[in-house]
Structures are given as C-alpha cells and as structure tokens.
Design an enzyme around this catalytic site. Sequence first.
Site, mmCIF file in Angstrom:
data_model
loop_
_atom_site.group_PDB
_atom_site.id
_atom_site.type_symbol
_atom_site.label_atom_id
_atom_site.label_comp_id
_atom_site.label_asym_id
_atom_site.label_seq_id
_atom_site.Cartn_x
_atom_site.Cartn_y
_atom_site.Cartn_z
ATOM 1 N N GLY A 35 1.330 0.555 1.625
ATOM 2 C CA GLY A 35 0.428 1.418 0.887
ATOM 3 C C GLY A 35 0.810 2.876 1.019
ATOM 4 O O GLY A 35 1.777 3.230 1.710
ATOM 5 N N ARG A 38 -0.376 3.598 4.955
ATOM 6 C CA ARG A 38 -0.060 2.719 6.084
ATOM 7 C C ARG A 38 0.722 1.487 5.631
ATOM 8 O O ARG A 38 0.828 1.206 4.439
ATOM 9 C CB ARG A 38 -1.359 2.266 6.775
ATOM 10 C CG ARG A 38 -2.125 3.363 7.477
ATOM 11 C CD ARG A 38 -3.413 2.824 8.082
ATOM 12 N NE ARG A 38 -4.349 2.361 7.074
ATOM 13 C CZ ARG A 38 -5.502 1.754 7.335
ATOM 14 N NH1 ARG A 38 -5.849 1.515 8.591
ATOM 15 N NH2 ARG A 38 -6.302 1.371 6.362
ATOM 16 N N TYR A 146 1.255 -3.489 -17.677
ATOM 17 C CA TYR A 146 2.143 -2.428 -18.142
ATOM 18 C C TYR A 146 3.107 -2.028 -17.021
ATOM 19 O O TYR A 146 2.816 -2.228 -15.832
ATOM 20 C CB TYR A 146 1.340 -1.219 -18.629
ATOM 21 C CG TYR A 146 0.329 -0.662 -17.654
ATOM 22 C CD1 TYR A 146 0.677 0.345 -16.749
ATOM 23 C CD2 TYR A 146 -0.991 -1.112 -17.657
ATOM 24 C CE1 TYR A 146 -0.251 0.872 -15.868
ATOM 25 C CE2 TYR A 146 -1.928 -0.591 -16.788
ATOM 26 C CZ TYR A 146 -1.560 0.399 -15.890
ATOM 27 O OH TYR A 146 -2.487 0.915 -15.014
ATOM 28 N N GLY A 150 0.584 -0.335 -10.511
ATOM 29 C CA GLY A 150 0.927 -0.492 -9.104
ATOM 30 C C GLY A 150 0.908 -1.951 -8.680
ATOM 31 O O GLY A 150 -0.023 -2.691 -8.998
ATOM 32 N N ASP A 152 0.335 -3.104 -5.867
ATOM 33 C CA ASP A 152 -0.808 -3.360 -4.988
ATOM 34 C C ASP A 152 -2.053 -3.693 -5.794
ATOM 35 O O ASP A 152 -2.800 -4.625 -5.471
ATOM 36 C CB ASP A 152 -1.058 -2.160 -4.070
ATOM 37 C CG ASP A 152 -1.217 -0.838 -4.823
ATOM 38 O OD1 ASP A 152 -0.834 -0.756 -6.017
ATOM 39 O OD2 ASP A 152 -1.717 0.123 -4.214
ATOM 40 N N THR A 228 -21.919 24.149 4.888
ATOM 41 C CA THR A 228 -20.730 23.894 4.082
ATOM 42 C C THR A 228 -20.183 22.485 4.275
ATOM 43 O O THR A 228 -19.857 21.797 3.307
ATOM 44 C CB THR A 228 -19.636 24.925 4.408
ATOM 45 O OG1 THR A 228 -20.132 26.232 4.123
ATOM 46 C CG2 THR A 228 -18.387 24.679 3.572
#
Length: 303
Positions: A35, A38, A146, A150, A152, A228
């Site tokens: 990936g 990892r 296509y 990917g 994965d 924030t």
Amino acid sequence: MENSIADNFQPPACTDSFIPELTGKTQVKIALAIGNSRLHWGLFAGKTLEKTWDTEHLKADAVSRLCEAEKAEFLVETVMRSIEQISAHNFLCLPATPAISNLHTLSVVPLPLVLASVVPQQTAIWQSYPEVRIITLDQLAIGGIYPTLGIDRALALLGAGNKFGWPVLLIDAGTALTFTGADVNRYLIGGAILPGLGLQLSSLGKKTAGLPLVSLPESLPCRWAKDTAGAIQSGVVYATVAGVRDFIEDWRCLFPNSKIAVTGGDRTLLLQYLASAFPDTAASVIEAPDAIFWGISLLTVDC
C-alpha cells in the site's frame, strides 16, 4: 522486519545458485499487498488465510546497492524475519506441511510470494524475489475495469463481492479514502478517491504555517470547537463522515439490495464516527479488514 536490514545485510557470496529446489510449495504461500504507507502481509495454508500483519516499506536505496543474487537472498530473509516476529509473539502457528518443517527453512527455501502493489518503487524491489507472481488487472474477473484502476481497489472489490455477494460497494479507509462499486454482473460501476482521514490531518499540519499536526480522535469530536486542534479534528471528521454517508446513500439509490463493506487501516475509527453521527447508515456497513486478501485468494488457489 526493520528498514535497516538491507544496510547490515552480509551475504556469504554473490551467487545465483544459492536457492535449492522446494517440493510441495503450493501448500503454503505468502501474499504481499503493498500500500501507499505500509506492506500488508497474508500467510495462506492452501486456501485458508492463516494470518495477516503489517510492516514498514523497505528502503529502496539500501536494497539497490545489492547485486541481484543478494537482493533475492535478502528478500527471502525479509519474509522469514517478518514471519518469525509474529510467531515469536504467539500470533501465528505455522501449519505442518511438507513445504515447511520449521521457520529456519525459510532462510534457504523461498515460499511462493503473490504480490499486488500500488507503489512502483516497492514493486521493483520485490521483483527480485525468486518465487514471485505479480497480480495485474487483466487477471481479475471484473468487467469494465479501466487501465489506471488501482490493483488494491480492484482486488478488495473482488474479495468483498465474492464474500458478501454482488452488487457491492467497497470503501477503503486507508491513506486514500476510496469508494469502488460493482453491479450484480461483477461489472465496475465506478468510484471516487479523496485523501484519507490521516492524510487530511497531516496535510494541514505540514502545508500550513499556523496549523498544528493533530491525531485522529478516538470518538466523534465536538463539532463547534473552541481551539485550533479541535477545529481541525471537527472539520476533517465531520466532512469526511458526511461524504461517506452521501456516497452510501447514493449507491443505495442505484442498488437498494447491495452489500456495503469497509476495509483499510482507519476502517474501525471511520465506522465509529459513522455510527455516532448516522447510526442507521452505519448499521448496514460490514467491516472487512481482509478484503484484499480474499481477492488475492481467488487468484492463487492453483498457483
């Protein structure tokens, strides 16, 4: 498996004939899904996925300094060390098969490795493994694929569809957050890609002058934050969860009886957020941590 192994690797000699023949090797296999962040490992005994685990990417510059025979030996040793680590922690008991009598055998006898990768630099490293088979899109029984899809996403979609039934929508909450759907005929309808939860947070922290790096909250944060860090968490989490719900609801309009599954490293947090914000939507989402390996298993039964 540590990134520094290649730096310290000392082969006995640079030879092309150090790997002996292996008999009965179809019984045990290693699957490696590379990936963006990892290495994802799966160990198969026959058709059964025995164990999965994750490690860091290898250092390409260190491996590149090895000759081809050294690379092959290093990669076999890397697989062995990775299995030894999880075995040492009592995470895995290797099945007794003619292929492996003990873990030390792996240092000289390479297990067959099935590879799926979305990181070309890492793919190039593992091409030197002596018993490697690389999965490509043309091997997958899904219509409408296509060329730039990917591997994965495609494998996880195939695995989820085979496991839960078609049509299916597969959400991958990894470095990127992706949606991939196919109809009852295993034909790709399409999908979408956006930055994952962690990537959104790190981008704000690294690409802005005044915003800090913050981590993902363990539960749904306060929407109207007064600091924030809290405002960043609120913005990323609520916007992402709302987007996930919108994609799910639109998919349900197209395929009311479809299964919806989620995989990826942030899947558990995403489901928790979704369950808190939209419990009815979350109730029908199936957690599928091993979806990519389910897909790989469909291609490796006879190899």
